[in-house]
Design a protein around this motif. Structure first.
Motif, mmCIF file in Angstrom:
data_model
loop_
_atom_site.group_PDB
_atom_site.id
_atom_site.type_symbol
_atom_site.label_atom_id
_atom_site.label_comp_id
_atom_site.label_asym_id
_atom_site.label_seq_id
_atom_site.Cartn_x
_atom_site.Cartn_y
_atom_site.Cartn_z
ATOM 1 N N PRO A 25 0.820 -1.222 0.000
ATOM 2 C CA PRO A 25 0.000 0.000 0.000
ATOM 3 C C PRO A 25 0.848 1.264 0.000
ATOM 4 O O PRO A 25 1.891 1.328 0.651
ATOM 5 C CB PRO A 25 -0.798 -0.109 1.315
ATOM 6 C CG PRO A 25 -0.787 -1.553 1.661
ATOM 7 C CD PRO A 25 0.537 -2.067 1.169
ATOM 8 N N VAL A 26 0.359 2.275 -0.742
ATOM 9 C CA VAL A 26 1.055 3.558 -0.792
ATOM 10 C C VAL A 26 0.120 4.702 -0.377
ATOM 11 O O VAL A 26 0.462 5.867 -0.522
ATOM 12 C CB VAL A 26 1.647 3.840 -2.191
ATOM 13 C CG1 VAL A 26 2.758 2.852 -2.520
ATOM 14 C CG2 VAL A 26 0.562 3.807 -3.264
ATOM 15 N N ALA A 32 -2.052 0.129 -3.948
ATOM 16 C CA ALA A 32 -0.665 0.005 -4.372
ATOM 17 C C ALA A 32 -0.439 0.874 -5.603
ATOM 18 O O ALA A 32 -1.397 1.396 -6.202
ATOM 19 C CB ALA A 32 -0.346 -1.457 -4.685
ATOM 20 N N ILE A 33 0.821 1.036 -6.002
ATOM 21 C CA ILE A 33 1.117 1.813 -7.215
ATOM 22 C C ILE A 33 0.339 1.266 -8.407
ATOM 23 O O ILE A 33 -0.175 2.020 -9.242
ATOM 24 C CB ILE A 33 2.630 1.814 -7.502
ATOM 25 C CG1 ILE A 33 3.351 2.776 -6.548
ATOM 26 C CG2 ILE A 33 2.920 2.216 -8.941
ATOM 27 C CD1 ILE A 33 4.851 2.828 -6.743
ATOM 28 N N TRP A 271 8.589 10.369 -12.301
ATOM 29 C CA TRP A 271 8.469 8.949 -11.975
ATOM 30 C C TRP A 271 8.578 8.746 -10.474
ATOM 31 O O TRP A 271 9.344 9.433 -9.793
ATOM 32 C CB TRP A 271 9.579 8.179 -12.673
ATOM 33 C CG TRP A 271 9.790 6.783 -12.140
ATOM 34 C CD1 TRP A 271 9.173 5.641 -12.562
ATOM 35 C CD2 TRP A 271 10.701 6.382 -11.109
ATOM 36 N NE1 TRP A 271 9.625 4.564 -11.851
ATOM 37 C CE2 TRP A 271 10.562 4.985 -10.946
ATOM 38 C CE3 TRP A 271 11.609 7.054 -10.297
ATOM 39 C CZ2 TRP A 271 11.314 4.254 -10.015
ATOM 40 C CZ3 TRP A 271 12.346 6.343 -9.356
ATOM 41 C CH2 TRP A 271 12.195 4.960 -9.230
ATOM 42 N N TYR A 272 7.798 7.792 -9.980
ATOM 43 C CA TYR A 272 7.955 7.336 -8.598
ATOM 44 C C TYR A 272 7.965 5.816 -8.614
ATOM 45 O O TYR A 272 7.200 5.191 -9.361
ATOM 46 C CB TYR A 272 6.797 7.827 -7.716
ATOM 47 C CG TYR A 272 6.699 9.324 -7.645
ATOM 48 C CD1 TYR A 272 7.528 10.060 -6.811
ATOM 49 C CD2 TYR A 272 5.773 10.012 -8.438
ATOM 50 C CE1 TYR A 272 7.446 11.449 -6.761
ATOM 51 C CE2 TYR A 272 5.683 11.395 -8.384
ATOM 52 C CZ TYR A 272 6.525 12.101 -7.557
ATOM 53 O OH TYR A 272 6.443 13.467 -7.513
ATOM 54 N N GLY A 273 8.843 5.241 -7.809
ATOM 55 C CA GLY A 273 8.933 3.790 -7.802
ATOM 56 C C GLY A 273 9.327 3.252 -6.448
ATOM 57 O O GLY A 273 9.748 3.992 -5.550
ATOM 58 N N ASP A 279 12.159 4.091 -0.422
ATOM 59 C CA ASP A 279 11.390 4.897 -1.380
ATOM 60 C C ASP A 279 9.925 5.039 -0.979
ATOM 61 O O ASP A 279 9.220 5.925 -1.475
ATOM 62 C CB ASP A 279 11.431 4.257 -2.781
ATOM 63 C CG ASP A 279 12.825 4.273 -3.393
ATOM 64 O OD1 ASP A 279 13.572 5.226 -3.109
ATOM 65 O OD2 ASP A 279 13.145 3.347 -4.146
ATOM 66 N N ALA A 280 9.463 4.169 -0.095
ATOM 67 C CA ALA A 280 8.029 4.096 0.189
ATOM 68 C C ALA A 280 7.460 5.425 0.685
ATOM 69 O O ALA A 280 6.399 5.870 0.233
ATOM 70 C CB ALA A 280 7.752 2.987 1.201
ATOM 71 N N GLU A 281 8.153 6.087 1.599
ATOM 72 C CA GLU A 281 7.622 7.325 2.175
ATOM 73 C C GLU A 281 7.530 8.441 1.143
ATOM 74 O O GLU A 281 6.574 9.223 1.145
ATOM 75 C CB GLU A 281 8.460 7.757 3.377
ATOM 76 C CG GLU A 281 8.260 6.879 4.595
ATOM 77 C CD GLU A 281 6.794 6.708 4.973
ATOM 78 O OE1 GLU A 281 6.059 7.738 5.013
ATOM 79 O OE2 GLU A 281 6.361 5.573 5.206
ATOM 80 N N SER A 282 8.520 8.531 0.255
ATOM 81 C CA SER A 282 8.476 9.582 -0.764
ATOM 82 C C SER A 282 7.338 9.331 -1.755
ATOM 83 O O SER A 282 6.702 10.272 -2.242
ATOM 84 C CB SER A 282 9.819 9.676 -1.500
ATOM 85 O OG SER A 282 10.105 8.487 -2.210
#
Length: 302
Positions: A25-26, A32-33, A271-273, A279-282
Motif C-alpha cells: 500500500p502507498v 498500491a502503485i 516517476w515514482y517507484g 522509497d516508500a515514504e516519498s
C-alpha cells in the motif's frame, strides 16, 4: 478502433526492495502503485489487461489486485517461469533469477493477440503516459510500428540507491538507439553510471530514458520469440545464472536491422517507484500531494 491490451510486468519478487512490492500500500486506503496505473489506464481507454506474475504469488496477487479489476477489465494472467525455454534448451543448474523483461513479455504469446502496451507494476508513470500509450495503439498502423514513452533521466532516479534505465538516442521523433545501464546513481540534477563499480561515467539529467513504458504492435511478440534462442546461445556461456533478456535490447535490435520503427512519445511526468523500502515514504507523500491537487480521487477502481 482496435482494443489494445495493457500488459503489466508483475513477476519480480523485489530482491532489492525486500518483499512483494507489487501490492504494498502507498496510501491510507490500501492502494498500491499498480492501482493508480490501472486507474490511469482505465480513464485513458484501456479495457483489457494481462498481468505477468509468478505462479507462486497467484493467490496473493488475485486477492490484492486481480479480482477487483475484473469489474473493469477483461483480465488475463500470464505466468513467467525460468523453465519456459525454446525446444532444445534446458535451465542452467542453479539458475533462479528470471530471464528478464523480454522473456516476461515473450510469455504473453498465445494470450495477447493484438496491439499492446507494457508497463512495470511497481513504477508510477502518471496519467499522460497512459493517454499517450492508448492513443498510439488505438490508431490504425502497421504491426511493426511501435512507440516508447520517454522520461527525462532526472525524473526517474531515486535518492535511496541505484536504478537500471535504458538510455535513449532520438532522431526526428524516433528511437535510434537504447542502451541498458544497470547501475545508475543520482548526482544532483544529473546522474552517473558504472559497469564495474570503479569507473563512473556522467549522464545529463535531461537525457531521455526508457522506463519499460511501451506501445507495441502484435509483431513484437514474434520478434521476442524468434530472437530468444540466439540470445541464449550468446549469453549462457558467459553468464548462465544472471544474464537477462531485456525488452529494450530487442526493440533496439529491431530498429538496427530495419524490421521495426519506434516512435518516441515524450513525457515530463515525475516517476515514482518502489525500488527500495526507503522509497516508500516519498511515494506516499507524492500521492498525497497529487490527491490534494485533484489529480486522483480518494476512491480508485475498487
Amino acid at each position: 478502433m482496435r482494443q489494445p491490451t495493457l500488459v503489466i510486468l508483475a513477476a519480480g519478487m523485489g530482491s532489492r526492495f525486500g518483499g512483494l512490492k507489487q501490492i504494498m500500500p502507498v496510501d491510507d486506503a490500501g492502494h498500491a502503485i499498480i492501482d493508480f496505473s490501472l486507474f490511469d489506464a482505465y480513464r485513458a481507454g484501456f479495457r483489457q489487461v494481462a498481468f505477468i506474475i509468478k505462479k507462486e504469488i497467484e493467490a496473493d496477487f488475485k486477492a490484492a489486485v486481480g479480482t477487483r479489476m475484473e469489474k473493469y477489465f477483461d483480465v488475463k494472467y500470464v505466468f513467467q517461469s525460468t523453465d519456459i525455454l525454446p525446444e532444445g534448451y534446458t535451465l542452467p543448474e542453479g539458475r533462479v533469477k528470471p530471464w528478464g523483461t523480454g522473456h516476461a513479455v515473450l510469455c504473453c504469446r498465445g494470450v495477447v493477440d493484438g496491439p499492446f502496451a507494457v508497463i512495470n507494476a511497481d513504477d508510477f508513470y502518471g496519467p499522460t503516459a497512459f493517454k499517450a500509450l492508448y492513443d498510439f495503439l488505438a490508431a490504425d498502423r502497421p504491426e511493426n510500428e511501435h512507440a516508447m514513452v520517454a522520461y527525462l533521466l532526472r525524473n526517474t532516479v531515486t535518492e535511496s540507491g541505484y536504478v537500471s534505465r535504458g538510455i535513449c538516442r532520438v532522431e526526428d521523433g524516433c528511437l535510434t538507439d537504447v542502451v541498458e545501464r544497470v547501475h545508475i546513481e543520482k548526482r544532483g540534477e544529473d546522474a552517473a553510471y558504472t559497469e564495474d563499480g570503479e569507473r563512473w561515467f556522467d549522464l545529463p539529467g535531461d537525457v531521455p530514458v526508457s522506463m519499460n513504458c511501451w506501445a507495441f504492435g502484435r509483431s513484437m511478440l514474434d520478434e521476442l520469440y524468434a530472437r530468444f534462442p540466439k540470445w541464449l546461445d550468446e549469453s549462457l556461456p558467459v553468464n548462465p545464472l544472471k544474464a537477462e533478456y531485456f525488452l529494450p535490447s530487442v526493440a533496439n535490435a529491431c530498429i538496427k536491422d530495419g524490421s521495426a520503427s519506434v516512435r518516441v512519445l515524450p513525457c515530463h511526468e515525475q516517476w515514482y517507484g518502489m525500488t527500495y523500502k526507503e522509497d516508500a515514504e516519498s511515494v506516499k507523500a507524492a500521492i498525497r500531494a497529487m490527491r490534494e491537487k485533484g489529480v486522483y480521487p480518494e476512491t480508485l477502481l475498487d
